[in-house]
Design an enzyme around this catalytic site. Structure first.
Site, PDB file in Angstrom:
ATOM      1  N   HIS A 102       0.833  -1.198   0.000  1.00 21.10           N
ATOM      2  CA  HIS A 102       0.000   0.000   0.000  1.00 21.10           C
ATOM      3  C   HIS A 102       0.874   1.257   0.000  1.00 21.10           C
ATOM      4  CE1 HIS A 102      -3.232  -2.717   0.839  1.00 21.10           C
ATOM      5  NE2 HIS A 102      -2.766  -3.027   2.031  1.00 21.10           N
ATOM      6  N   GLU A 119      -1.977  -0.176   8.190  1.00 19.13           N
ATOM      7  CA  GLU A 119      -2.982  -1.050   8.794  1.00 19.13           C
ATOM      8  C   GLU A 119      -2.336  -1.953   9.845  1.00 19.13           C
ATOM      9  OE1 GLU A 119      -4.561  -3.562   5.692  1.00 19.13           O
ATOM     10  OE2 GLU A 119      -2.570  -4.013   4.927  1.00 19.13           O
ATOM     11  N   HIS A 177       3.133  -7.591   1.752  1.00 19.55           N
ATOM     12  CA  HIS A 177       2.430  -8.494   2.645  1.00 19.55           C
ATOM     13  C   HIS A 177       1.351  -9.276   1.901  1.00 19.55           C
ATOM     14  CE1 HIS A 177       0.015  -4.817   2.574  1.00 19.55           C
ATOM     15  NE2 HIS A 177      -1.051  -5.584   2.837  1.00 19.55           N
ATOM     16  N   ARG A 197      -1.101  -4.698  -6.388  1.00 19.73           N
ATOM     17  CA  ARG A 197      -0.763  -6.127  -6.406  1.00 19.73           C
ATOM     18  C   ARG A 197       0.559  -6.344  -7.144  1.00 19.73           C
ATOM     19  NH1 ARG A 197      -6.123  -6.944  -8.681  1.00 19.73           N
ATOM     20  NH2 ARG A 197      -7.642  -7.142  -6.990  1.00 19.73           N
TER      21      ARG A 197
END
Length: 321
Positions: A102, A119, A177, A197
């Site tokens: 991200h 996150e 991740h 991605r």
């Protein structure tokens, strides 16, 4: 209007890697493989509506517009787009998620008004041997990673971690991740739907077509020298006390084991979000009491003041720093 803990109707998202495990919490799922339950959110791709009390039927965006700082706190808005700053999810991973990364808030290719995404994950349940991908191996450079992608050997560059219930992972923007098959996860994140991605196992999407990859954006935003990602076991040595799982510029998340009555309070600076992980109990406040159970999430307004968690249950608490 007197403040009270808000419970929202989740926005469920069909995902190629999802399943039906969120039904165990009593949620009514739509048909298909459901990978994400957006439990508390105020995003163009999913805004949750309150289901309890005087505000039932109102979206979180409407509550933000009507009650503003009084409900959400003086820190309770994104400085970039004015929206509610967090997005709370439950994730059912029946298959491996794509390897992804991200961006941060400052990446110049973000859509207008979109945030970056820092996150954290709390593992609610995990099948034996379940794994996640968590970061690059030491010393991997942009050039080495790009070459590995071209040669279809990206997995050689990635760290795998075996997980179990109670594990906690902090995932700042820039961290490569991927959740693996067999985990059920509570996710606290910035209010963002920005995902790039790197790799998706050659998988077809729900539309039968290969899912889009975002190689250039991914290579641009990865923190090759380290993003500050951390993970930890979260066994608690006493009840009615908080263990800090993640402390970021965007949120603080803590874990606690409720035994009996635990008096707490909100502050004018920030709302509080509680995720019920296991057990049962109540949230008592000046004007009422709510019975709570696993898989439920509650938004406590900043002006709620004194409240009490009661019963025997494990809870997560998130608020703004």
């Amino acid at each position: 209007m007197k403040p009270y803990p808000l419970q929202c109707k989740p926005e469920f998202k069909e995902r190629v890697w999802g399943g039906r495990a969120l039904e165990q919490f009593g949620h009514q799922l739509p048909d298909g493989p459901i990978g994400e339950g957006w439990m508390i959110g105020d995003h163009p791709n999913g805004t949750t509506s309150v289901v309890n009390g005087e505000l039932a039927g109102m979206g979180l965006d409407q509550i933000r517009e009507q009650f503003g700082e009084v409900f959400f706190g003086s820190k309770g808005f994104s400085k970039k787009n004015g929206r509610f700053p967090l997005l709370i999810k439950l994730l059912d991973c029946q298959d491996d998620l794509s390897v992804q990364v991200h961006p941060n808030d400052h990446y110049d290719r973000l859509p207008a008004g979109e945030l970056g995404k820092t996150e954290m994950w709390y593992i609610l349940d995990a099948k034996p041997g379940a794994k996640i991908i968590y970061g690059l191996k030491d010393g991997v450079t942009r050039e080495q990673l790009a070459a590995a992608i071209d040669e279809d050997r990206i997995m050689d560059c990635l760290n795998e971690v075996t997980v179990e219930a109670g594990d906690s992972f902090y995932i700042p923007s820039g961290t490569v991740h991927a959740l693996g098959a067999g985990v059920l996860v509570a996710e606290i994140q910035q209010n963002s739907d920005s995902t790039y991605r790197l790799y998706d196992y050659g998988r077809l999407g729900l539309d039968g077509k290969p899912r889009e990859l975002h190689i250039e954006d991914s290579l641009n935003v990865i923190a090759y020298e380290g993003s500050g990602a951390t993970f930890m076991k979260t066994e608690l040595d006493r009840s009615n006390a908080w263990l800090t799982l993640a402390r970021s510029p965007f949120f603080v998340t803590e874990k606690g084991q409720v035994q009996g009555d635990w008096p707490l309070q909100t502050t004018p600076e920030s709302f509080i979000i509680h995720i019920i992980c296991d057990g049962t109990g109540t949230i008592r406040y000046a004007d009422g009491e709510l019975t709570v159970k696993p898989g439920e999430c509650y938004l406590l307004p900043a002006n709620l003041g004194d409240y009490t968690l009661s019963g025997e249950m494990t809870v997560l608490r998130s608020y703004l720093p």
